[in-house]
Structure formats: structure tokens, C-alpha cells
Design a protein around this motif. Structure first.
Motif, PDB file in Angstrom:
ATOM      1  N   LEU A 197      -7.138  -3.055  -5.422  1.00 45.91           N
ATOM      2  CA  LEU A 197      -5.963  -3.344  -6.252  1.00 45.91           C
ATOM      3  C   LEU A 197      -6.308  -4.359  -7.339  1.00 45.91           C
ATOM      4  CD1 LEU A 197      -2.797  -2.821  -6.420  1.00 45.91           C
ATOM      5  CD2 LEU A 197      -2.593  -5.053  -5.335  1.00 45.91           C
ATOM      6  N   ASP A 219      -6.292   9.735  -0.688  1.00 48.67           N
ATOM      7  CA  ASP A 219      -4.905   9.870  -0.224  1.00 48.67           C
ATOM      8  C   ASP A 219      -4.343  11.281  -0.356  1.00 48.67           C
ATOM      9  OD1 ASP A 219      -5.174   7.151   0.039  1.00 48.67           O
ATOM     10  OD2 ASP A 219      -3.270   6.657  -0.938  1.00 48.67           O
ATOM     11  N   HIS A 239       1.071   4.199  -2.778  1.00 48.74           N
ATOM     12  CA  HIS A 239       0.875   5.584  -2.340  1.00 48.74           C
ATOM     13  C   HIS A 239       2.051   6.464  -2.787  1.00 48.74           C
ATOM     14  CE1 HIS A 239      -0.542   8.860   0.271  1.00 48.74           C
ATOM     15  NE2 HIS A 239       0.751   9.059   0.531  1.00 48.74           N
ATOM     16  N   GLN A 272       0.837  -1.218   0.000  1.00 45.24           N
ATOM     17  CA  GLN A 272       0.000   0.000   0.000  1.00 45.24           C
ATOM     18  C   GLN A 272       0.869   1.263   0.000  1.00 45.24           C
ATOM     19  OE1 GLN A 272      -2.070  -2.042   2.930  1.00 45.24           O
ATOM     20  NE2 GLN A 272      -4.079  -1.275   2.317  1.00 45.24           N
ATOM     21  N   GLN A 273       1.964   1.187   0.768  1.00 47.17           N
ATOM     22  CA  GLN A 273       2.880   2.324   0.825  1.00 47.17           C
ATOM     23  C   GLN A 273       3.543   2.548  -0.543  1.00 47.17           C
ATOM     24  OE1 GLN A 273       3.038   4.173   3.631  1.00 47.17           O
ATOM     25  NE2 GLN A 273       4.170   5.640   2.369  1.00 47.17           N
ATOM     26  N   MET A 287      -7.300   2.389  -0.241  1.00 49.68           N
ATOM     27  CA  MET A 287      -6.721   1.331  -1.075  1.00 49.68           C
ATOM     28  C   MET A 287      -6.758   0.013  -0.301  1.00 49.68           C
ATOM     29  SD  MET A 287      -5.387   1.155  -4.052  1.00 49.68           S
ATOM     30  CE  MET A 287      -4.690  -0.121  -5.044  1.00 49.68           C
ATOM     31  N   THR A 288      -7.450  -0.957  -0.875  1.00 48.31           N
ATOM     32  CA  THR A 288      -7.497  -2.290  -0.259  1.00 48.31           C
ATOM     33  C   THR A 288      -7.074  -3.313  -1.310  1.00 48.31           C
ATOM     34  OG1 THR A 288      -9.752  -2.676  -0.989  1.00 48.31           O
ATOM     35  CG2 THR A 288      -9.487  -1.614   1.170  1.00 48.31           C
TER      36      THR A 288
END
Lengths: 540, 173
Positions: free
Chosen positions: A153, A131, A74, A70-71, A148-149
């Protein structure tokens, strides 16, 4: 007990094939066979030095993502918002007017609302709002934002690989939003997690290592052209002698490797060889092939900007090494979008080459003054316009032709009239498809942007339906039996589409028709076309 | 009044309702588009669906038989068999016609139900033709997949110099 049983009528009344009316955020992604391409081979991802190479299966729950995925998304999102102003603007300015919604061939063909360009873009915008915008952070779902999960995705992956980046939607957007650019960015982000498809990743790795998408080595490339030399001699009585990597040649010719290895592109390839031989014999023009720059296509374009740049650079490196004046490009789709819209700022300016001038006619190709690369249709149209080609269009009289504008040359570089001019001069029977399916509004073949695999055949057929529907119309109306195009993916994809939707129609490249009509100096009486089919009047 | 004449009189109402029901098998946003856009090139799915159903109604009215119905069914099923429908959902529009006709022509049930029985038999015939076409379309899809794989396979062998002059599409095609 018996009273509790449901009566047949009640049971029947409960059968309902209507989908649930849930909103798009609440409609979970359902990854279906036939609609997606296989995951990238880890070896190919590794060859390119791209992250997270591993075997994974889209149908399995676990996609083997890095722990901090996720990072990564982002940070990648933020980096691209900062780097590409267009991306930031496209994320912000859509007013969801819906003008693009019903213009996508995948939406029209599949009937899946998430293939509406606006909704496909919304898949990313919802994360962008969450975000990176204050309103999104405060309002959440009310403001069209969502976190975002893993499901999101998977939804991204499924639908971003159901877009051929054809840009038909962008023609209709009042704000000029290019949804293809959003898909491009989305795919770049997915590549940060190693989530490419194999029909893209392996050709890119081949191209990077061997020089072309199919991984053909130089000797095999030459072998194939030698086969064509034999075929050409059989058909025309002329022995052509294509030069390879000739230093000091006037022009370097680059075309997609599909033309060398896949029917019916091979006939187009034979067409190039005949045309170049004609120009050498008549006007002393030297056009060379290269086994190093043996790929015009650039699947790096469907991976990331950096990968696109790497693959594009070898074309110019080869032109520099050989000392040619400029580059002539074959019938390709996205090669031209890369050249026309990205090359100049990516690997350009190609100031070691000359501003392209046709040495036979004196025509200056001002549109290519910076990229130094001219499209074969512009070049051929110019030769015809100046009466430099002796043609017998009646040799194509058994072909009742329509023209499919390939998306990238049409919308990516504005090549609309030149192929038509060529076609009108080499064939006597040419009929246009309906106006809202050609030129700027052309419908995609349904298999571009790396989606021409076999495993997603249902997607390809559904996406190719709007194009095939228009072909069917001119087939029924005018007896059209040949679909001409100027793109190697078209030549690879449309035969299957025609076989399914309009089996009476075959597919050809434009230069194949040119070479059928071209009267070669010293040729024998031709009895067949380049496919070995009898010419009109020569049937048994 | 005979049943064909009754059916002919109510054709437009039945067709409208049948088209509505068929198109409602798509998500609501899609169904809206399929119903509203009348240009056959901008909306080939909606317009092809409509034309197929129209031709099927004519075939029912004239009692044209299975072959004519099959010709009318082909375009709509060619589409539905590559969309994400299950086999039953792809062909269910045929069965929905029974309910729609009963709703629009309640008098069909009278006289011992002879008319409705005849019509049901025709719709059953239509359903059987639909199964055949749906399966033929699916077989074509798999044939296309197999042919492409085979071409790639033989093409690879040829490029590797392991075979010479073998047709890429191999024997039997």
C-alpha cells in the motif's frame, strides 16, 4: 587481535555504491523527503465528504488506516473492474514488452525503475492477479501475483503520486494501454482510505466550496482583475472593462484561477482581457467572466471520477444560468482533458448551449459540437487566419521563443498546430525543440496531476529534466530565451525548473505574446510589453 | 612518455570504464538503459553523464584546472543532486577515477609514483569542486522551495487584503 582487523585496502574494496540486485518485489519502498507531497489536510477531506479524514504522516509507521482497509481496497478494486472496462482490459493485456519503460520523464529523471510505466502499473497488476485471477491465485509470485500488505500500500501511494498522468507512455504502447488511467484508478483506491496529498485535496475542497482552487472569494477575484485593468491602462492607454456574469453575453470565458493569481500566468490573464476588449470594440463580441465558474482546472480529476464530475458541473451550470451561446476556455492543461474525454458522458451533452460558431469569422468548431467548449488557441488561430486581428509581431522580437506542448492539450485533445500557428503570427523568432520532445511526444513539465507542491521539489526537478534538457538545447543552439506554453500548471511549474536547469530562459503563456503584438484601437505608443519590460527599440 | 600523453592514449578505455562505474550507481535496469540509449533527448541522464565525464577526462589530460573541471562537473552533479543519492554516493564517481586510472595505467605508479601523485592531486581538486557544486545545487533546491513558500505566503496576505501592493516575492530577492 590485530590479525582480525581488516586492512585498509580490504575495507576500501568493500565500498560499493551499486544498489542491490534484488527483484522489484523484494526491493522495499523507501519514502524519501523531497520525493513526496504532504498528506491531505483532514479538514479538506472532510469538506468533500471523502472517507477516513485524519491527520497522518507518510514517514510514520502507522498511517492510521481503518481496520478493514484490505477489504476496502479489494472491494473498491472489484467495483472499478466491473465499472470500467478499460481498467479491466489494461490489467489483463500488458505483455511487458517494455516499449513504455524508458518513455516516462520520472523514470528518465529519477532513474528509479519503479517509475517505469510498466512497473508502476505492475504494482496494481500484482494485486489484481492475486485477488481476481485463477492463475494468480494458483501460481502466486511465479505468476507475478502478491498479496496486499501495508508495504505494498505504501509503495502504491509513493509511486502513484510520482506519476503526472501525462500519458507519454501510452503513445508508445502497442496495445494502447493508458497507464495514466491505471494511476487514476490507483489514486481512487487510495482515496477510499483517505490517502490523498494536500496539494490536491485542499484545492479540490476550495474549488467545491468557493469555486476555485485557491479559495478566492468573488470580490477578491474581481479585485485582482481590477489591478490588471490599471496595469493595462498604464501600458496601452486603454481602459478595458471586463464584464462579470453578464446575462445574455455571447460567450462565457473560463480559465484556471492560477492565471488570475500567479505570475507569469497573470500576464496571460491580461492578454485575455486585451483580446476580449479588442473583439468587443471591433466586432461587438461580448465575452463574460464569472466569479462563480472561476476555475477551469479540475483537481477532482486527480481524486476520483465523482469528484471530477462535481467540479466540472459548475462550469456548465453557470453557462446555462447566464444564457450564453457557448464556452471559451483559457490556457489550461487537464481542464481540456476533462472536457475532451470525460465531460460529455459525465455531465453532457450540454444541449442547452449552441454548437460553437465564431460569430466574427463564421467558423464552426465541429470538434466542440458536443462539449460546446472551444480552446482559446483554436479561437485565436481562427481569428488570425481570417485576418481579424491587427498584429505587430516585431514587438516580441526580443523574445526568442520555443513552444512546450502541454501534455493534456497535446495528447488529450490533439491541440498541436493551432498554438504554433498563433505563435508564428505573433512572434518572429520561433524555434522548435527536438522532434522526440514535442507534439505527441512532448515531455511533461514534471509537476502535473497535483504534484506542483514545494516539498517535493527534488521530484519535480528530476521529472522536469527531460523537458528542461530539450529547452537547454534550443537555448544553446538558437539563443532561445522564452518558453511558451498553454497550461497554467506549466506556467507555475516551469519557472522553477528553468531556474534550476536553464536559468536564462523565462516562461510565458501564448496569449501574453498575442496581446503584446495586438494593436489595440486607440492605443498609445507602447513602450513596454505586458511585464513592463521595454519593447525592442525602446530600451533606455 | 609523459603522464599527460599516457592518459591521452588510454582516454577512451578509461572513459568507458569510468562511465560504466558511474552508471552502475543506478539500479541494474536503469543502468542498462542509461548505457544503451544514445539519443541525448531520450536519455538525457546517460548522455549528460557521458559528456561530463568526457570533458573531465580532457580537463585532466590538459591540466586545465579547477574552473574548467567545475564547468564539466556542473551538468552531472545538477542531475545527481536531485536524485535519491546520499551526498557521498552522488559524488563518489570522482573518487572511483583513481582506481580506474591505476588499473588502466599501472606504469603510473613507477618512477617513485610522481605521475600518480600529480594525477591524484588533480582528482582531489576535482572532488573539492564537486562538493562545492553539489552543495550549491542543494542550496538552489532549498531556495526554490523557500521562494515558492514565500510567494504563497505574501500572495495569501495580499488576497486577504491584509497588505497592499507588496511584491509577492518580497524584499531581498
Amino acid at each position: 587481535m590485530a590479525d582480525e582487523l581488516i586492512k585498509p585496502d580490504e575495507l576500501l574494496s568493500k565500498i560499493d555504491h551499486r544498489p542491490s540486485g534484488a527483484g522489484w518485489m523484494d526491493t522495499p519502498v523507501d519514502i524519501r523527503k523531497g520525493m513526496y507531497c504532504y498528506a491531505a489536510n483532514p479538514k479538506s477531506v472532510d469538506t468533500l465528504g471523502l472517507p477516513n479524514a485524519r491527520a497522518w504522516n507518510p514517514l510514520e509507521e502507522d498511517w492510521k488506516l481503518p481496520e478493514n482497509w484490505q477489504q476496502i481496497i479489494h472491494d473498491g478494486f472489484r467495483e472499478r473492474l466491473d465499472k470500467f472496462r478499460s481498467f479491466k482490459v489494461y490489467m489483463d493485456i500488458c505483455v511487458r514488452c517494455g516499449a513504455c519503460a524508458d518513455k516516462c520523464h520520472f523514470f528518465i529523471g529519477t532513474g528509479d525503475p519503479k517509475n517505469m510505466p510498466v512497473l508502476r502499473a505492475e504494482l496494481l497488476r500484482s494485486i489484481y492477479r492475486n485477488d481476481f485471477t485463477t492463475a494468480g491465485k494458483i501460481l502466486g509470485r511465479l505468476g507475478g501475483a502478491r498479496p496486499m500488505t501495508l508495504d505494498v500500500l505504501k509503495e502504491w501511494w509513493y509511486y502513484l503520486f510520482q506519476c503526472t498522468e501525462c500519458r507519454r507512455c501510452s503513445v508508445f504502447c502497442p496495445y494502447g494501454i493508458d497507464t495514466a488511467e491505471i494511476t487514476i484508478m490507483g489514486r481512487e483506491l487510495l482515496n477510499l482510505l483517505g490517502l490523498n496529498i494536500d496539494w490536491i485535496a485542499t484545492p479540490v475542497a476550495n474549488c467545491y466550496r468557493t469555486g476555485n482552487h485557491l479559495g478566492i472569494q468573488p470580490h477578491a477575484f474581481k479585485d485582482m482583475l481590477d489591478f490588471f485593468v490599471e496595469d493595462i491602462e498604464e501600458i496601452t492607454g486603454i481602459q478595458v472593462d471586463p464584464p462579470y456574469m453578464e446575462k445574455g453575453a455571447d460567450i462565457l470565458f473560463i480559465t484556471p484561477s492560477g492565471d488570475v493569481f500567479a505570475d507569469p500566468g497573470t500576464y496571460t490573464c491580461m492578454g485575455y482581457m486585451l483580446l476580449f476588449h479588442y473583439l468587443k470594440e471591433k466586432y461587438g463580441l461580448r465575452i463574460t467572466w464569472s466569479t462563480y465558474a472561476s476555475e477551469g482546472g479540475n483537481f477532482g480529476f486527480f481524486t476520483s471520477h465523482e469528484t471530477m464530475k462535481r467540479l466540472n458541473s459548475k462550469m456548465y451550470a453557470e453557462a446555462k444560468r447566464l444564457g450564453v451561446k457557448w464556452i471559451l476556455g483559457g490556457e489550461c492543461g487537464h481542464m481540456w482533458r476533462v472536457i475532451s474525454q470525460y465531460m460529455d458522458t459525465m455531465n453532457g451533452p450540454a444541449d442547452f448551449l449552441e454548437e460553437p460558431v465564431n460569430p466574427i469569422t463564421g467558423t464552426k468548431f465541429e470538434n466542440a459540437s458536443s462539449t460546446k467548449m472551444v480552446h482559446i488557441s483554436e479561437f485565436t488561430a481562427d481569428l488570425i487566419k481570417h485576418g481579424k486581428l491587427e498584429l505587430d509581431p516585431s514587438r516580441n522580437d526580443n523574445k526568442i521563443v520555443t513552444f512546450h506542448d502541454s501534455c493534456n492539450p497535446a495528447r488529450g485533445m490533439g491541440l498541436l498546430d493551432e498554438p504554433r500557428y498563433v505563435l508564428e503570427n505573433v512572434a518572429n523568432n520561433f524555434y522548435e525543440m527536438p522532434a522526440n520532445t514535442i507534439r505527441e511526444q512532448t515531455f511533461c513539465c514534471g509537476s502535473g496531476a497535483g504534484l506542483n507542491a514545494g516539498e517535493n521539489m527534488e521530484l519535480r526537478m528530476a521529472g522536469g529534466f527531460p523537458r528542461a534538457n530539450a529547452v537547454k538545447h534550443v537555448h544553446e543552439e538558437f539563443g532561445v530565451n522564452m518558453l511558451a506554453c498553454v497550461c497554467a500548471i506549466d506556467r507555475a511549474a516551469l519557472p522553477a525548473s528553468m531556474e534550476y536547469w536553464v536559468p536564462e530562459v523565462d516562461v510565458t503563456g501564448l496569449t501574453e505574446l498575442v496581446a503584446n503584438a495586438l494593436i489595440m484601437p486607440g492605443e498609445k505608443e507602447r513602450e513596454t510589453d505586458l511585464r513592463g519590460e521595454p519593447l525592442p527599440g525602446m530600451e533606455e | 612518455m609523459n603522464s599527460e600523453k599516457l592518459l591521452a592514449e588510454k582516454k577512451q578505455a578509461i572513459l568507458k570504464s569510468w562511465f560504466q562505474t558511474t552508471v552502475d550507481s543506478y539500479p541494474a535496469d536503469t543502468a542498462r538503459f542509461l548505457k544503451s540509449q544514445k539519443d541525448p533527448f531520450a536519455n538525457p541522464v546517460g548522455q549528460t553523464t557521458y559528456r561530463s565525464l568526457d570533458a573531465l577526462m580532457d580537463a585532466l589530460i590538459t591540466g586545465a584546472g579547477r574552473e574548467v573541471m567545475a564547468t564539466a562537473l556542473d551538468p552531472i552533479l545538477r542531475i545527481r543532486s536531485v536524485q535519491t543519492f546520499t551526498p557521498s554516493a552522488a559524488t563518489s564517481f570522482v573518487f572511483s577515477l583513481k582506481r580506474i586510472v591505476r588499473k588502466h595505467l599501472p606504469e603510473f605508479g613507477r618512477d617513485g609514483g610522481l605521475a600518480i601523485n600529480g594525477l591524484d592531486r588533480q582528482i582531489d581538486e576535482m572532488a573539492m569542486a564537486a562538493f562545492d557544486i553539489y552543495v550549491a545545487c542543494r542550496e538552489k533546491i532549498f531556495e526554490l522551495k523557500a521562494t515558492e513558500s514565500r510567494k504563497q505566503f505574501f500572495g495569501s496576505l495580499k488576497r486577504a487584503g491584509l497588505i497592499d501592493e507588496t511584491e509577492a516575492d518580497g524584499p531581498g530577492l
